[in-house]
Design an enzyme around this catalytic site. Sequence first.
Site, mmCIF file in Angstrom:
data_model
loop_
_atom_site.group_PDB
_atom_site.id
_atom_site.type_symbol
_atom_site.label_atom_id
_atom_site.label_comp_id
_atom_site.label_asym_id
_atom_site.label_seq_id
_atom_site.Cartn_x
_atom_site.Cartn_y
_atom_site.Cartn_z
ATOM 1 N N HIS A 1 0.827 -1.279 -0.071
ATOM 2 C CA HIS A 1 -0.168 0.090 0.052
ATOM 3 C C HIS A 1 0.910 1.300 -0.268
ATOM 4 O O HIS A 1 1.936 1.381 0.368
ATOM 5 C CB HIS A 1 -1.047 -0.036 1.233
ATOM 6 C CG HIS A 1 -0.386 -0.136 2.691
ATOM 7 N ND1 HIS A 1 0.317 1.157 3.049
ATOM 8 C CD2 HIS A 1 -0.405 -0.950 3.458
ATOM 9 C CE1 HIS A 1 0.752 0.634 4.136
ATOM 10 N NE2 HIS A 1 0.337 -0.562 4.588
ATOM 11 N N CYS B 1 2.570 -4.820 6.478
ATOM 12 C CA CYS B 1 2.565 -4.590 5.121
ATOM 13 C C CYS B 1 3.730 -4.294 4.378
ATOM 14 O O CYS B 1 4.573 -4.115 5.200
ATOM 15 C CB CYS B 1 1.429 -3.796 4.991
ATOM 16 S SG CYS B 1 -0.397 -4.299 5.402
#
Length: 180
Positions: A124, A143
Site C-alpha cells: 500500500h 504490510c
Amino acid sequence: MKLTKILMVLLAVTLVSACGGGSKFKSYNGPEVTQVIVDKDARRMYLMHHKRVLKHYPVQLGFQPDGHKQREGDGRTPEGHYLIDKRNPNSKFHLSIGINYPNERDIANALALGRDPGGDIFVHGGPPKGSRIDGSKDWTWGCIAVTDKQIERIYAMVENGTPIYIKPSRKSAMRPMLVN
C-alpha cells in the site's frame, strides 16, 4: 473584451485542472508483470517480467522486520511465496493490493502456537506524514509500504494472481523461530 476575459479564465481553469494530479487510477500498457519480488534486506520491491526488472521501488516493512510473520500483531512482514489476490481502491493508505497471507502453512503454524495468524497484508501507499519511503524506518503492522505515487503505478501494473516472493532477511535465516 468581457468575452475574452471569460475565455481566458476558462482556459486557465482547464490548464490548472489538467496539471492537478488527476485520477489515482493509472493505466499500463507495457510487458506483463509476471512476479513481484520483495527483498527485505535491501528494502526493495522489484516488478519482474520473467527475469527482467521492469520497475523497482524502495519499501518499508512491518515495524519488526526480521523474521516471518507468525501471529496477529507481531509487526512482522510475511516471508515466502504468496499471490496478489485482491485490490482495495478505497484503502486508507491511498490504494492497496492484497497478499494471500495467511496460507495453509501459516494458519497451521499459528494454530500450533495457539495464536491467530492475522491477515490483511497489503502492498500500500501512504507513509505517515513527514516520513519518507527510504528504508530508514519501518512502520507498518506487517504490510509493505511505498509512496502514493508508486502504489498508483504498482496498482496499474500488477494483476490479481501475480506471484509475490518476499525474500527472508539474512537475520531471519540465522535466528530460530520465536514463540511469544
